[in-house]
Scaffold this motif. Structure first.
Motif, PDB file in Angstrom:
ATOM      1  N   GLY A 124       0.807  -1.212   0.000  1.00  0.00           N
ATOM      2  CA  GLY A 124       0.000   0.000   0.000  1.00  0.00           C
ATOM      3  C   GLY A 124       0.846   1.271   0.000  1.00  0.00           C
ATOM      4  O   GLY A 124       0.554   2.228  -0.701  1.00  0.00           O
ATOM      5  N   ALA A 125       1.909   1.265   0.795  1.00  0.00           N
ATOM      6  CA  ALA A 125       2.786   2.437   0.886  1.00  0.00           C
ATOM      7  C   ALA A 125       3.516   2.678  -0.425  1.00  0.00           C
ATOM      8  O   ALA A 125       3.631   3.825  -0.875  1.00  0.00           O
ATOM      9  CB  ALA A 125       3.782   2.251   2.027  1.00  0.00           C
ATOM     10  N   ARG A 126       4.008   1.628  -1.050  1.00  0.00           N
ATOM     11  CA  ARG A 126       4.697   1.783  -2.337  1.00  0.00           C
ATOM     12  C   ARG A 126       3.753   2.353  -3.384  1.00  0.00           C
ATOM     13  O   ARG A 126       4.133   3.216  -4.180  1.00  0.00           O
ATOM     14  CB  ARG A 126       5.270   0.441  -2.804  1.00  0.00           C
ATOM     15  CG  ARG A 126       6.491   0.015  -2.030  1.00  0.00           C
ATOM     16  CD  ARG A 126       6.968  -1.341  -2.481  1.00  0.00           C
ATOM     17  NE  ARG A 126       8.173  -1.757  -1.766  1.00  0.00           N
ATOM     18  CZ  ARG A 126       8.613  -2.997  -1.727  1.00  0.00           C
ATOM     19  NH1 ARG A 126       7.969  -3.969  -2.359  1.00  0.00           N
ATOM     20  NH2 ARG A 126       9.716  -3.280  -1.045  1.00  0.00           N
ATOM     21  N   TYR A 127       2.514   1.880  -3.393  1.00  0.00           N
ATOM     22  CA  TYR A 127       1.525   2.393  -4.342  1.00  0.00           C
ATOM     23  C   TYR A 127       1.319   3.890  -4.132  1.00  0.00           C
ATOM     24  O   TYR A 127       1.298   4.668  -5.091  1.00  0.00           O
ATOM     25  CB  TYR A 127       0.195   1.648  -4.196  1.00  0.00           C
ATOM     26  CG  TYR A 127      -0.875   2.208  -5.108  1.00  0.00           C
ATOM     27  CD1 TYR A 127      -0.969   1.777  -6.427  1.00  0.00           C
ATOM     28  CD2 TYR A 127      -1.749   3.198  -4.665  1.00  0.00           C
ATOM     29  CE1 TYR A 127      -1.927   2.319  -7.286  1.00  0.00           C
ATOM     30  CE2 TYR A 127      -2.697   3.741  -5.508  1.00  0.00           C
ATOM     31  CZ  TYR A 127      -2.785   3.293  -6.817  1.00  0.00           C
ATOM     32  OH  TYR A 127      -3.719   3.844  -7.652  1.00  0.00           O
ATOM     33  N   LYS A 128       1.172   4.302  -2.866  1.00  0.00           N
ATOM     34  CA  LYS A 128       0.942   5.718  -2.563  1.00  0.00           C
ATOM     35  C   LYS A 128       2.138   6.585  -2.977  1.00  0.00           C
ATOM     36  O   LYS A 128       1.955   7.674  -3.513  1.00  0.00           O
ATOM     37  CB  LYS A 128       0.663   5.899  -1.079  1.00  0.00           C
ATOM     38  CG  LYS A 128      -0.675   5.336  -0.648  1.00  0.00           C
ATOM     39  CD  LYS A 128      -0.860   5.458   0.849  1.00  0.00           C
ATOM     40  CE  LYS A 128      -2.185   4.867   1.299  1.00  0.00           C
ATOM     41  NZ  LYS A 128      -2.368   5.016   2.757  1.00  0.00           N
ATOM     42  N   VAL A 129       3.347   6.105  -2.729  1.00  0.00           N
ATOM     43  CA  VAL A 129       4.545   6.864  -3.094  1.00  0.00           C
ATOM     44  C   VAL A 129       4.630   7.020  -4.610  1.00  0.00           C
ATOM     45  O   VAL A 129       4.848   8.118  -5.130  1.00  0.00           O
ATOM     46  CB  VAL A 129       5.819   6.202  -2.526  1.00  0.00           C
ATOM     47  CG1 VAL A 129       7.078   6.833  -3.109  1.00  0.00           C
ATOM     48  CG2 VAL A 129       5.834   6.300  -1.006  1.00  0.00           C
ATOM     49  N   VAL A 130       4.440   5.933  -5.343  1.00  0.00           N
ATOM     50  CA  VAL A 130       4.507   5.994  -6.805  1.00  0.00           C
ATOM     51  C   VAL A 130       3.382   6.864  -7.358  1.00  0.00           C
ATOM     52  O   VAL A 130       3.604   7.675  -8.262  1.00  0.00           O
ATOM     53  CB  VAL A 130       4.476   4.572  -7.416  1.00  0.00           C
ATOM     54  CG1 VAL A 130       4.321   4.618  -8.921  1.00  0.00           C
ATOM     55  CG2 VAL A 130       5.738   3.820  -7.040  1.00  0.00           C
ATOM     56  N   ASP A 131       2.188   6.738  -6.819  1.00  0.00           N
ATOM     57  CA  ASP A 131       1.060   7.575  -7.248  1.00  0.00           C
ATOM     58  C   ASP A 131       1.398   9.053  -7.063  1.00  0.00           C
ATOM     59  O   ASP A 131       1.140   9.878  -7.947  1.00  0.00           O
ATOM     60  CB  ASP A 131      -0.193   7.197  -6.451  1.00  0.00           C
ATOM     61  CG  ASP A 131      -1.427   7.983  -6.860  1.00  0.00           C
ATOM     62  OD1 ASP A 131      -1.595   8.296  -8.060  1.00  0.00           O
ATOM     63  OD2 ASP A 131      -2.249   8.288  -5.964  1.00  0.00           O
ATOM     64  N   SER A 132       1.994   9.389  -5.927  1.00  0.00           N
ATOM     65  CA  SER A 132       2.368  10.786  -5.659  1.00  0.00           C
ATOM     66  C   SER A 132       3.431  11.283  -6.635  1.00  0.00           C
ATOM     67  O   SER A 132       3.345  12.410  -7.130  1.00  0.00           O
ATOM     68  CB  SER A 132       2.884  10.931  -4.233  1.00  0.00           C
ATOM     69  OG  SER A 132       1.860  10.648  -3.324  1.00  0.00           O
ATOM     70  N   LEU A 133       4.424  10.461  -6.908  1.00  0.00           N
ATOM     71  CA  LEU A 133       5.504  10.858  -7.813  1.00  0.00           C
ATOM     72  C   LEU A 133       5.024  11.007  -9.258  1.00  0.00           C
ATOM     73  O   LEU A 133       5.335  11.977  -9.931  1.00  0.00           O
ATOM     74  CB  LEU A 133       6.648   9.855  -7.756  1.00  0.00           C
ATOM     75  CG  LEU A 133       7.442   9.798  -6.452  1.00  0.00           C
ATOM     76  CD1 LEU A 133       8.411   8.622  -6.481  1.00  0.00           C
ATOM     77  CD2 LEU A 133       8.172  11.099  -6.209  1.00  0.00           C
ATOM     78  N   ILE A 134       4.280  10.042  -9.738  1.00  0.00           N
ATOM     79  CA  ILE A 134       3.852  10.019 -11.135  1.00  0.00           C
ATOM     80  C   ILE A 134       2.761  11.054 -11.412  1.00  0.00           C
ATOM     81  O   ILE A 134       2.768  11.711 -12.450  1.00  0.00           O
ATOM     82  CB  ILE A 134       3.356   8.610 -11.537  1.00  0.00           C
ATOM     83  CG1 ILE A 134       4.464   7.581 -11.366  1.00  0.00           C
ATOM     84  CG2 ILE A 134       2.808   8.592 -12.957  1.00  0.00           C
ATOM     85  CD1 ILE A 134       5.703   7.822 -12.197  1.00  0.00           C
ATOM     86  N   ASN A 135       1.836  11.210 -10.478  1.00  0.00           N
ATOM     87  CA  ASN A 135       0.675  12.064 -10.703  1.00  0.00           C
ATOM     88  C   ASN A 135       0.762  13.422 -10.004  1.00  0.00           C
ATOM     89  O   ASN A 135      -0.258  14.107  -9.863  1.00  0.00           O
ATOM     90  CB  ASN A 135      -0.600  11.329 -10.284  1.00  0.00           C
ATOM     91  CG  ASN A 135      -0.817  10.093 -11.127  1.00  0.00           C
ATOM     92  OD1 ASN A 135      -0.702  10.139 -12.347  1.00  0.00           O
ATOM     93  ND2 ASN A 135      -1.108   8.973 -10.478  1.00  0.00           N
ATOM     94  N   SER A 136       1.942  13.821  -9.566  1.00  0.00           N
ATOM     95  CA  SER A 136       2.171  15.130  -8.924  1.00  0.00           C
ATOM     96  C   SER A 136       1.180  15.406  -7.800  1.00  0.00           C
ATOM     97  O   SER A 136       0.423  16.368  -7.830  1.00  0.00           O
ATOM     98  CB  SER A 136       2.120  16.258  -9.957  1.00  0.00           C
ATOM     99  OG  SER A 136       3.153  16.112 -10.885  1.00  0.00           O
ATOM    100  N   LYS A 137       1.191  14.548  -6.802  1.00  0.00           N
ATOM    101  CA  LYS A 137       0.337  14.712  -5.627  1.00  0.00           C
ATOM    102  C   LYS A 137       1.215  14.963  -4.406  1.00  0.00           C
ATOM    103  O   LYS A 137       2.385  14.586  -4.388  1.00  0.00           O
ATOM    104  CB  LYS A 137      -0.509  13.460  -5.393  1.00  0.00           C
ATOM    105  CG  LYS A 137      -1.478  13.157  -6.532  1.00  0.00           C
ATOM    106  CD  LYS A 137      -2.245  11.895  -6.262  1.00  0.00           C
ATOM    107  CE  LYS A 137      -3.181  11.565  -7.414  1.00  0.00           C
ATOM    108  NZ  LYS A 137      -3.904  10.297  -7.179  1.00  0.00           N
ATOM    109  N   ALA A 138       0.657  15.586  -3.386  1.00  0.00           N
ATOM    110  CA  ALA A 138       1.365  15.815  -2.132  1.00  0.00           C
ATOM    111  C   ALA A 138       1.272  14.551  -1.280  1.00  0.00           C
ATOM    112  O   ALA A 138       0.196  14.008  -1.076  1.00  0.00           O
ATOM    113  CB  ALA A 138       0.772  16.995  -1.391  1.00  0.00           C
ATOM    114  N   LEU A 139       2.404  14.096  -0.786  1.00  0.00           N
ATOM    115  CA  LEU A 139       2.458  12.918   0.090  1.00  0.00           C
ATOM    116  C   LEU A 139       2.489  13.412   1.526  1.00  0.00           C
ATOM    117  O   LEU A 139       3.431  14.094   1.936  1.00  0.00           O
ATOM    118  CB  LEU A 139       3.706  12.095  -0.248  1.00  0.00           C
ATOM    119  CG  LEU A 139       3.837  10.722   0.381  1.00  0.00           C
ATOM    120  CD1 LEU A 139       2.678   9.824  -0.034  1.00  0.00           C
ATOM    121  CD2 LEU A 139       5.145  10.087  -0.024  1.00  0.00           C
TER     122      LEU A 139
END
Length: 93
Positions: free
Chosen positions: A72-87
């Motif tokens: 779950g954490a890896r998904y959130k990190v990659v989602d933030s990096l690829i889609n320009s979201k704040a983590l």
């Protein structure tokens, strides 16, 4: 009714509460919450290179729970990096 969470041992702590893309105001960014136990799972497995069984024992949880946290954490990190979201880090207590 959901099962209550087992208390988890968390030794590491995030240096900041937010990581965001440069040049984009926070108000324009979608926020992705990353819980303390997810950060600890990533720290143990990815940063320290522990085996999942060893990391799970260190946190006081099952290996499967640790694997779910890491996934779950890896998904959130990659989602933030690829889609320009704040983590955002969040407290699990």
């Amino acid at each position: 009714m959901a099962r209550p969470k087992i208390p988890r041992t968390i030794c590491g702590q995030a240096a900041n509460i937010c990581f965001k893309p440069n040049g984009i105001p926070m108000a324009q960014l979608e926020q992705v919450p990353l819980a303390e136990d997810e950060i600890e799972a990533l720290r143990l497995v990815d940063l320290l290179g522990m085996q999942q069984q060893e990391a799970a024992k260190s946190m006081g949880i099952s290996r499967q729970t640790l694997a779910n946290l890491v996934k779950g954490a890896r998904y959130k990190v990659v989602d933030s990096l690829i889609n320009s979201k704040a983590l955002m880090t969040k407290n699990i207590n």
